[in-house]
Design a protein around this motif. Structure first.
Motif, PDB file in Angstrom:
ATOM      1  N   ALA A   1       0.836  -1.207   0.000  1.00  0.00           N
ATOM      2  CA  ALA A   1       0.000   0.000   0.000  1.00  0.00           C
ATOM      3  C   ALA A   1       0.869   1.254   0.000  1.00  0.00           C
ATOM      4  CB  ALA A   1      -0.927  -0.017   1.211  1.00  0.00           C
ATOM      5  N   ILE A   2       1.917   1.250   0.819  1.00  0.00           N
ATOM      6  CA  ILE A   2       2.834   2.397   0.863  1.00  0.00           C
ATOM      7  C   ILE A   2       3.515   2.575  -0.493  1.00  0.00           C
ATOM      8  CG2 ILE A   2       5.000   3.248   1.881  1.00  0.00           C
ATOM      9  CD1 ILE A   2       4.023   1.803   4.512  1.00  0.00           C
ATOM     10  N   HIS A   3       3.950   1.466  -1.082  1.00  0.00           N
ATOM     11  CA  HIS A   3       4.567   1.513  -2.414  1.00  0.00           C
ATOM     12  C   HIS A   3       3.599   2.113  -3.432  1.00  0.00           C
ATOM     13  CE1 HIS A   3       6.790   0.365  -5.973  1.00  0.00           C
ATOM     14  NE2 HIS A   3       5.801  -0.420  -6.373  1.00  0.00           N
ATOM     15  N   TYR A   4       2.343   1.681  -3.388  1.00  0.00           N
ATOM     16  CA  TYR A   4       1.351   2.172  -4.337  1.00  0.00           C
ATOM     17  C   TYR A   4       1.194   3.691  -4.216  1.00  0.00           C
ATOM     18  CZ  TYR A   4      -2.887   2.484  -7.125  1.00  0.00           C
ATOM     19  OH  TYR A   4      -3.797   2.810  -8.105  1.00  0.00           O
ATOM     20  N   MET A   5       1.075   4.170  -2.993  1.00  0.00           N
ATOM     21  CA  MET A   5       0.852   5.600  -2.788  1.00  0.00           C
ATOM     22  C   MET A   5       2.074   6.440  -3.166  1.00  0.00           C
ATOM     23  SD  MET A   5      -2.292   5.780  -1.833  1.00  0.00           S
ATOM     24  CE  MET A   5      -2.971   6.948  -0.662  1.00  0.00           C
ATOM     25  N   LEU A   6       3.267   5.891  -2.977  1.00  0.00           N
ATOM     26  CA  LEU A   6       4.483   6.643  -3.309  1.00  0.00           C
ATOM     27  C   LEU A   6       4.789   6.601  -4.808  1.00  0.00           C
ATOM     28  CD1 LEU A   6       6.857   5.728  -0.335  1.00  0.00           C
ATOM     29  CD2 LEU A   6       5.551   7.838  -0.673  1.00  0.00           C
TER      30      LEU A   6
END
Length: 383
Positions: free
Chosen positions: A334-339
Motif C-alpha cells: 500500500a505504501i509503495h502504491y501511494m508513493l
C-alpha cells in the motif's frame, strides 16, 4: 435550551491531555453555546480550576474518585432540557434518576454495549432511559442494534470532524511553510515520510508498520517512518509493548523516529510533514478521529478495513483501504502504491479534503447534534 455535557471519567475537558471525546467537545462546544446554554461536567486537572465560565461555556469539574456521584448530585440541583452523556451507558440510569425531567442523549464512541463492559440488565435500562442515541460510526450503531432491539428512529450516526481554522491543506502556501518547519524540527529533508499517529498499543498496530519497513526501505532508501504517540495519551512511560516497538525499530537506525506523545495542538502541523499517513488499526476501530485530521491536512492516507474506518475512506478514491490488516506485506504494498502513484495519491487527498469541507468540520457536527437535541427535547416524555 439548557444543555449539559457529561464527559467520561478518563480525561478532563478541555482536552489538555488529549482524548478523542474531549477534542470533539472542544470543537463543537463553541457552536452549541452560540444557540444554547452549555454546561460541561468533567474530572479535575491540576491545570484547570474546579469551576469556570469560558467563552460563555460553564465548566464544572469534580475529582475522578467521586466523579459520577458528584455529577448526579449536581443534576438534582440544576434543570437541564437535554443531558448528553458521552460513552457511558452504565451511568445513564443514575443520571436519569437524578434528572427525571431531562431528555438523555447517549453518544457511543466505542462498543460500550459489549457484554464485557455492561450487563444485559444495565444495558436494557440504559436504552430505556435514553431518549436518543448517537454513534460515531455506522459500525458502532450496528453493534448496538445486533444485541438489542433499538428502534431505527432512536439512534443516529453523527460523524466527528475537525476545526477548519487549524487544519490547512498541505498544498497551500501556509501548509508548505508549516511542512518545511516541522521537517526541519524532525531533522528530515528530502525523505519520504510515512507517518503514524496514535497510542502505542497493539490494537493500533505500529508493530505491523515496523515489520513492513524492511520491504519499504528496499524500494525507497530515503523512506522514514515517524511514530508519534505515547503509551497512553499524555504519558511516555514504557511497557513491554513499547520496548518491543523499539526493538523492532533498532535495525533501521535513523529510518525510524519516535516522537513520544504529541499534544493535540501540534497534530495539524505534524501531519503536514508526511508524504503518506497510515492508520494501522488491528482492532474493530469505532472510527479514529485521526482519519478526519489526515483528510483535512490533505495527506494521502492508508487505513485498515476495521470497524468504521472505511465508512469515510473510500478505497482509491479518498485513500487506500487494506483488507489484510495484520500482514506487513500488505502495508508495504500500500505504501509503495501511494508513493509510486504520486499524482493519483494527491488526487485522493484532494478529494478527501473536499469531503471534509463539505461534511466534517466541527460546525457540521454541531448542526447535526443540535438537530438531535431538538428532537430529544420534543420526545423526552415518550421513553
Amino acid at each position: 435550551m439548557n444543555i449539559a455535557y457529561i464527559c467520561t471519567e478518563k480525561l478532563p475537558s478541555p482536552a489538555v491531555k488529549g482524548g478523542a471525546i474531549q477534542l470533539m467537545i472542544d470543537g463543537i462546544a463553541p457552536f452549541i453555546a452560540k444557540a444554547h446554554h452549555l454546561t460541561i461536567f468533567s474530572i479535575t486537572d491540576p491545570s484547570l480550576p474546579m469551576n469556570e465560565v469560558t467563552n460563555g461555556i460553564e465548566y464544572i469539574r469534580f475529582p475522578k474518585e467521586t466523579y459520577e456521584q458528584d455529577v448526579a448530585n449536581a443534576l438534582t440541583k440544576r434543570t437541564f432540557d437535554v443531558i448528553h452523556v458521552f460513552n457511558r451507558p452504565a451511568r445513564v440510569s443514575q443520571y436519569k434518576e437524578a434528572a427525571p425531567q431531562s431528555a438523555i442523549v447517549l453518544s457511543l464512541h466505542n462498543d460500550m454495549f459489549s457484554p464485557l463492559k455492561i450487563t444485559k440488565e444495565k444495558a436494557e435500562q440504559a436504552l430505556k432511559d435514553s431518549t436518543m442515541l448517537t454513534t460515531v460510526s455506522n459500525y458502532i450503531k450496528q453493534t448496538v442494534r445486533k444485541r438489542y432491539d433499538v428502534p431505527e428512529e432512536k439512534i443516529r450516526v453523527i460523524y466527528s470532524g475537525v476545526d477548519e481554522k487549524i487544519f490547512v491543506p498541505v498544498w497551500t502556501e501556509e501548509g508548505q511553510q508549516k511542512r518545511n518547519e516541522i521537517r526541519k524540527i524532525l531533522g528530515i529533508k528530502d525523505e519520504k515520510v510515512i507517518l503514524f499517529i496514535g497510542r502505542l498499543s497493539k490494537t493500533k498496530g505500529p508493530h505491523v508498520l515496523l515489520r513492513a519497513m524492511r520491504t519499504v526501505l528496499s524500494r525507497y532508501r530515503n523512506a522514514v517512518l515517524v511514530i508519534a504517540g505515547g503509551r497512553w495519551f499524555s504519558e511516555n512511560s514504557w511497557d513491554d509493548y513499547v520496548r518491543e516497538l523499539h526493538r523492532l525499530a533498532m535495525p533501521f537506525g535513523n529510518r525510524v523516529l519516535f516522537t513520544n506523545y504529541v499534544p493535540a495542538q501540534q497534530i495539524p502541523h505534524l501531519l503536514l510533514s508526511a508524504d503518506v499517513f497510515v492508520c494501522s488499526s488491528q482492532w474493530h476501530e469505532p472510527l479514529a478521529r485521526v482519519h478526519y485530521e489526515a483528510m483535512a491536512a490533505g495527506i494521502p492516507m492508508i487505513t485498515t478495513n476495521r470497524g468504521g474506518n472505511a465508512e469515510i475512506i473510500q478505497h482509491k478514491k479518498t485513500g487506500f483501504v487494506i483488507d489484510d490488516y495484520a500482514n506487513p506485506a500488505a502495508f508495504a504494498e500500500a505504501i509503495h502504491y501511494m508513493l509510486v502513484h504520486e499524482s493519483e495519491a494527491q488526487a485522493m487527498a484532494r478529494r478527501a479534503r473536499t469531503e471534509v469541507e463539505e461534511k466534517f468540520f466541527f460546525s457540521h457536527v454541531a448542526e447535526r447534534l443540535m438537530a438531535v437535541y431538538e428532537e430529544a427535547a420534543k420526545k423526552r416524555c415518550l421513553y
